[in-house]
Design an enzyme around this catalytic site. Structure first.
Site, PDB file in Angstrom:
ATOM      1  N   ASP A 188       3.644   4.092  -9.748  1.00 28.90           N
ATOM      2  CA  ASP A 188       2.888   4.592  -8.607  1.00 28.90           C
ATOM      3  C   ASP A 188       3.056   3.537  -7.502  1.00 28.90           C
ATOM      4  OD1 ASP A 188       0.871   5.947  -7.084  1.00 28.90           O
ATOM      5  OD2 ASP A 188      -0.604   4.503  -7.818  1.00 28.90           O
ATOM      6  N   LEU A 189       2.815   3.909  -6.255  1.00 34.54           N
ATOM      7  CA  LEU A 189       3.013   2.945  -5.160  1.00 34.54           C
ATOM      8  C   LEU A 189       1.685   2.311  -4.719  1.00 34.54           C
ATOM      9  CD1 LEU A 189       5.081   1.773  -3.078  1.00 34.54           C
ATOM     10  CD2 LEU A 189       4.435   3.657  -1.593  1.00 34.54           C
ATOM     11  N   ASP A 190       0.822   3.181  -4.147  1.00 33.15           N
ATOM     12  CA  ASP A 190      -0.429   2.677  -3.591  1.00 33.15           C
ATOM     13  C   ASP A 190      -1.353   2.186  -4.712  1.00 33.15           C
ATOM     14  OD1 ASP A 190      -2.658   2.199  -2.035  1.00 33.15           O
ATOM     15  OD2 ASP A 190      -3.295   4.298  -2.026  1.00 33.15           O
ATOM     16  N   LYS A 243      -7.564   9.163  -2.353  1.00 31.05           N
ATOM     17  CA  LYS A 243      -6.509   8.385  -3.035  1.00 31.05           C
ATOM     18  C   LYS A 243      -5.655   9.274  -3.941  1.00 31.05           C
ATOM     19  CE  LYS A 243      -8.598   3.833  -3.082  1.00 31.05           C
ATOM     20  NZ  LYS A 243      -9.179   2.771  -3.897  1.00 31.05           N
ATOM     21  N   SER A 266       5.196   8.503  -6.341  1.00 27.13           N
ATOM     22  CA  SER A 266       4.100   8.389  -5.367  1.00 27.13           C
ATOM     23  C   SER A 266       3.935   9.710  -4.632  1.00 27.13           C
ATOM     24  CB  SER A 266       4.433   7.289  -4.349  1.00 27.13           C
ATOM     25  OG  SER A 266       3.564   7.364  -3.239  1.00 27.13           O
ATOM     26  N   ALA A 267       2.670  10.051  -4.336  1.00 26.56           N
ATOM     27  CA  ALA A 267       2.400  11.256  -3.545  1.00 26.56           C
ATOM     28  C   ALA A 267       2.783  11.051  -2.085  1.00 26.56           C
ATOM     29  CB  ALA A 267       0.916  11.599  -3.647  1.00 26.56           C
ATOM     30  N   THR A 327      -1.881   0.209   0.128  1.00 31.31           N
ATOM     31  CA  THR A 327      -1.806   0.992   1.369  1.00 31.31           C
ATOM     32  C   THR A 327      -3.076   1.806   1.594  1.00 31.31           C
ATOM     33  OG1 THR A 327      -0.530   2.609   0.105  1.00 31.31           O
ATOM     34  CG2 THR A 327       0.713   1.226   1.623  1.00 31.31           C
ATOM     35  N   GLU A 350      -0.081   3.189 -13.238  1.00 29.07           N
ATOM     36  CA  GLU A 350      -0.962   3.867 -12.280  1.00 29.07           C
ATOM     37  C   GLU A 350      -2.291   3.137 -12.120  1.00 29.07           C
ATOM     38  OE1 GLU A 350      -2.004   6.230 -10.294  1.00 29.07           O
ATOM     39  OE2 GLU A 350      -0.238   7.523 -10.129  1.00 29.07           O
ATOM     40  N   ASP A 351      -2.887   3.254 -10.932  1.00 34.22           N
ATOM     41  CA  ASP A 351      -4.228   2.685 -10.733  1.00 34.22           C
ATOM     42  C   ASP A 351      -5.302   3.774 -10.654  1.00 34.22           C
ATOM     43  OD1 ASP A 351      -3.261   3.616  -8.220  1.00 34.22           O
ATOM     44  OD2 ASP A 351      -4.856   2.470  -7.240  1.00 34.22           O
ATOM     45  N   LYS A 363      -0.602  15.112  -8.644  1.00 33.50           N
ATOM     46  CA  LYS A 363      -1.290  14.467  -9.762  1.00 33.50           C
ATOM     47  C   LYS A 363      -2.690  15.101  -9.857  1.00 33.50           C
ATOM     48  CE  LYS A 363       1.079  10.203  -8.449  1.00 33.50           C
ATOM     49  NZ  LYS A 363       0.977   8.833  -7.914  1.00 33.50           N
TER      50      LYS A 363
END
Ligand code: B16
Ligand code: MG
Length: 230
Positions: A13-15, A49, A120-121, A21, A175-176, A151
């Site tokens: 995942d990115l953020d 998020k 990432s979304a 971000t 993932e967070d 997701k």
């Protein structure tokens, strides 16, 4: 449980995993919320998020009681103005904004021959990675505009594994967000959560922050789980 020796790739995942971000999304959405008369709260920010841009806008309009007050064109204009503000903030990112331990981790994964992908979304993931100076590690980024479901649906994690030529069972997903962990598990990947173990209870292992996310810690957890099953 999958054994560590079966793992050939990592899906990130990115953020909240590679960089933070969320603070920029919040600053940019807050301006939209003010414009449409939605009361901005931490809870509202949290609900945005991991979900898509237009879904985020719908939640803000609902919070303002204005879900039917704007035409499609007006909604696109609001989302476009949010994105312009978000990109202005994203372009302030530098390699110093990579979350703790992540630069070393991607380097060690690359050295170890693991394949890497981004799930990432965000449609802006390539630009974020470019600004962080780590895009060379991630030639495979799932294009969220190709997805039918967001997701917690597993689609993005399945596509990420496909993009690196692996089966989901050969991948670790990181993932967070609880919805993301749910998606990783539904895809059949090993789920690593970053954050609160109570919130991310579906994960196979949870680290309090990215600083503890190392290849040897992932291996130690997986070896422990396999020996517990024997
Ligand atoms: P964009 P992730 C998600 O990123 C964010 O968490 C979410 O808040 C945002 O709305 C979404 O990306 C779409 O972002 O407007 O840039 O396309 O956590 O899936 O990496
Ligand atoms: Mg996230």
């Amino acid at each position: 449980m999958t054994s560590f020796s079966d793992i050939k790739g990592f899906v990130f995942d990115l953020d909240g995993v590679i960089t933070d971000t969320a603070r920029f999304h919040s600053l940019a959405w807050r301006k939209v919320a003010d414009k449409v008369g939605a009361h901005w709260t931490a809870g509202l920010a949290e609900r945005l998020k991991g979900i898509s841009r237009m879904e985020s806008l719908d939640i803000i309009l609902q919070a303002a009681g204005k879900q039917d007050a704007y035409t499609e064109d007006e909604k696109v204009a609001l989302a476009t103005s949010k994105n312009a503000e978000y990109l202005r903030l994203v372009d302030t990112l530098t390699p110093d904004d990579i979350l703790p331990g992540i630069a070393d981790l991607v380097q060690s994964l690359d050295d170890g021959g693991y394949k890497l992908a981004i799930a990432s979304a965000s449609k802006n993931a390539p630009r974020v990675l470019q600004n962080l100076g780590i895009s060379q590690y991630f030639p495979n980024i799932v294009d969220p505009s190709t997805l039918k479901h967001g997701k917690p649906d597993p689609e993005i994690f399945i596509k990420a594994a496909e993009s690196i030529g692996l089966k989901p069972e050969q991948c670790v997903g990181v993932e967070d967000a609880a919805a993301g962990v749910q998606g990783i598990k539904a895809a059949g990947e090993v789920a690593v959560g970053i954050g609160d173990a109570d919130v991310l209870k579906q994960a196979d292992m949870v680290f309090p922050s990215t600083a503890e996310l190392t290849l040897s810690n992932v291996k130690a957890h997986m070896d422990k789980d396999v020996s517990a099953v024997k």
